[in-house]
Design a protein around this motif. Structure first.
Motif, PDB file in Angstrom:
ATOM      1  N   UNK A   1       0.670  -1.117  -0.106  1.00 49.52           N
ATOM      2  CA  UNK A   1      -0.033  -0.072   0.096  1.00 49.52           C
ATOM      3  C   UNK A   1       0.832   1.308  -0.144  1.00 49.52           C
ATOM      4  N   UNK A   2       2.237   1.095   0.284  1.00 48.18           N
ATOM      5  CA  UNK A   2       2.834   2.403   0.318  1.00 48.18           C
ATOM      6  C   UNK A   2       3.705   2.595  -0.989  1.00 48.18           C
ATOM      7  N   UNK A   3       3.564   1.477  -1.972  1.00 46.66           N
ATOM      8  CA  UNK A   3       4.618   1.575  -3.179  1.00 46.66           C
ATOM      9  C   UNK A   3       4.015   1.967  -4.273  1.00 46.66           C
ATOM     10  N   UNK A   4       4.737   2.586  -5.105  1.00 50.57           N
ATOM     11  CA  UNK A   4       4.388   3.095  -6.573  1.00 50.57           C
ATOM     12  C   UNK A   4       5.586   2.646  -7.228  1.00 50.57           C
ATOM     13  N   UNK A   5       5.264   2.204  -8.677  1.00 55.41           N
ATOM     14  CA  UNK A   5       5.990   1.437  -9.373  1.00 55.41           C
ATOM     15  C   UNK A   5       6.240   2.704 -10.879  1.00 55.41           C
ATOM     16  N   UNK A   6       7.440   3.175 -11.024  1.00 51.79           N
ATOM     17  CA  UNK A   6       7.402   4.211 -12.087  1.00 51.79           C
ATOM     18  C   UNK A   6       8.272   3.610 -13.396  1.00 51.79           C
ATOM     19  N   UNK A   7       7.561   3.624 -14.454  1.00 49.87           N
ATOM     20  CA  UNK A   7       8.213   2.747 -15.694  1.00 49.87           C
ATOM     21  C   UNK A   7       9.712   3.177 -15.716  1.00 49.87           C
ATOM     22  N   UNK A   8      10.461   2.030 -16.360  1.00 48.76           N
ATOM     23  CA  UNK A   8      11.816   2.292 -16.449  1.00 48.76           C
ATOM     24  C   UNK A   8      12.225   3.435 -17.260  1.00 48.76           C
ATOM     25  N   UNK A   9      11.821   3.739 -18.203  1.00 53.96           N
ATOM     26  CA  UNK A   9      12.027   4.921 -19.061  1.00 53.96           C
ATOM     27  C   UNK A   9      11.649   6.174 -18.478  1.00 53.96           C
ATOM     28  N   UNK A  10      10.905   6.188 -17.253  1.00 53.87           N
ATOM     29  CA  UNK A  10      10.914   7.385 -16.589  1.00 53.87           C
ATOM     30  C   UNK A  10      11.466   7.521 -15.131  1.00 53.87           C
ATOM     31  N   UNK A  11      12.485   6.312 -15.055  1.00 53.72           N
ATOM     32  CA  UNK A  11      13.153   6.672 -13.681  1.00 53.72           C
ATOM     33  C   UNK A  11      14.133   7.640 -13.352  1.00 53.72           C
ATOM     34  N   UNK A  12      14.549   8.079 -14.647  1.00 54.94           N
ATOM     35  CA  UNK A  12      15.606   9.460 -14.167  1.00 54.94           C
ATOM     36  C   UNK A  12      14.681  10.781 -13.940  1.00 54.94           C
ATOM     37  N   UNK A  13      13.385  10.822 -14.444  1.00 51.63           N
ATOM     38  CA  UNK A  13      12.691  11.804 -13.902  1.00 51.63           C
ATOM     39  C   UNK A  13      12.103  11.652 -12.526  1.00 51.63           C
ATOM     40  N   UNK A  14      11.947  10.471 -12.080  1.00 58.11           N
ATOM     41  CA  UNK A  14      11.389  10.312 -10.705  1.00 58.11           C
ATOM     42  C   UNK A  14      12.576  10.369  -9.762  1.00 58.11           C
ATOM     43  N   UNK A  15      13.634   9.822 -10.288  1.00 60.01           N
ATOM     44  CA  UNK A  15      14.779  10.225  -9.146  1.00 60.01           C
ATOM     45  C   UNK A  15      15.277  11.667  -9.068  1.00 60.01           C
TER      46      UNK A  15
END
Length: 217
Positions: free
Chosen positions: A190-204
């Motif tokens: 319930x605390x986890x979100x999964x960000x697509x691999x190609x968007x990982x730089x933006x999430x970081x």
């Protein structure tokens, strides 16, 4: 961000495909390189076989130049020879020969590089699946050969970036990331979100991560 994303992916591919990269290096190197040179060659071979948008001439020249700066002219010549031999042996498509096919990639090798799975299945798993024999053997015993193979293949894929919401509801974090142009989906926890691999730089690089509302799980 673009360079950071490339670096993150390169390190991830080297880690996930390390067994295969070791097998390739054993085959194409005339001698066993020292650990420092082996790391450079792993990264060059990773680009040659597991990346689609890096031109061959660029990966060779960049790898050789870096080896020259770090280790000297002799190792640079060695790196050049290894990479060019590997690229020469790279053939488009699948061969149907598990000793030559690069799993989940559109390439095979001109000659056998990996162990024969009919004779040495665990050594083949280390070569072709980059899966340590001791783990693969346990999986086969506990889950059966088909499920063990499926899990090993799944481990070769670049996973989505897993973010944990910290001190904020997951829905609020999701809305914040969506406002920054990202497309996270809910994870099983319930605390986890999964960000697509190609968007990982933006999430970081997101403000939520910088300011502590999210952390990498």
């Amino acid at each position: 961000p673009r360079e950071r994303a490339l670096l993150r992916r390169l390190v991830g591919v080297e880690a996930r495909r390390r067994g295969t990269l070791r097998a390739l290096l054993r085959h194409f190197a005339s001698r066993q390189p020292n650990p420092d040179l082996a790391v450079h060659l792993h990264l060059g071979l990773a680009q040659a076989f597991f990346f689609d948008r890096i031109p061959d001439h660029a990966l060779v020249s960049e790898t050789v130049a870096l080896v020259h700066v770090r280790l000297g002219p002799g190792p640079a010549r060695f790196a050049n020879a290894v990479l060019r031999a590997a690229l020469k042996a790279r053939v488009a498509g699948a061969s149907g020969d598990p000793r030559r096919d690069l799993l989940l990639r559109p390439w095979h090798l001109a000659e056998p590089v990996f162990h024969d799975p009919s004779k040495h299945p665990l050594l083949w798993a280390e070569d072709a699946l980059s899966m340590p024999a001791v783990i693969f053997k346990r999986w086969q015993k506990r889950l059966g050969g088909e499920r063990a193979l499926a899990l090993a293949l799944q481990a070769l894929e670049d996973p989505p970036l897993s973010l944990r919401a910290v001190r904020v509801p997951r829905d609020d974090l999701r809305a914040e990331l969506q406002a920054e142009g990202l497309h996270p989906r809910e994870g099983g926890h319930p605390a986890i979100l999964l960000v697509p691999t190609e968007e990982s730089a933006g999430a970081l690089a997101s403000s939520a991560l910088r300011e502590g509302r999210a952390t990498v799980q």
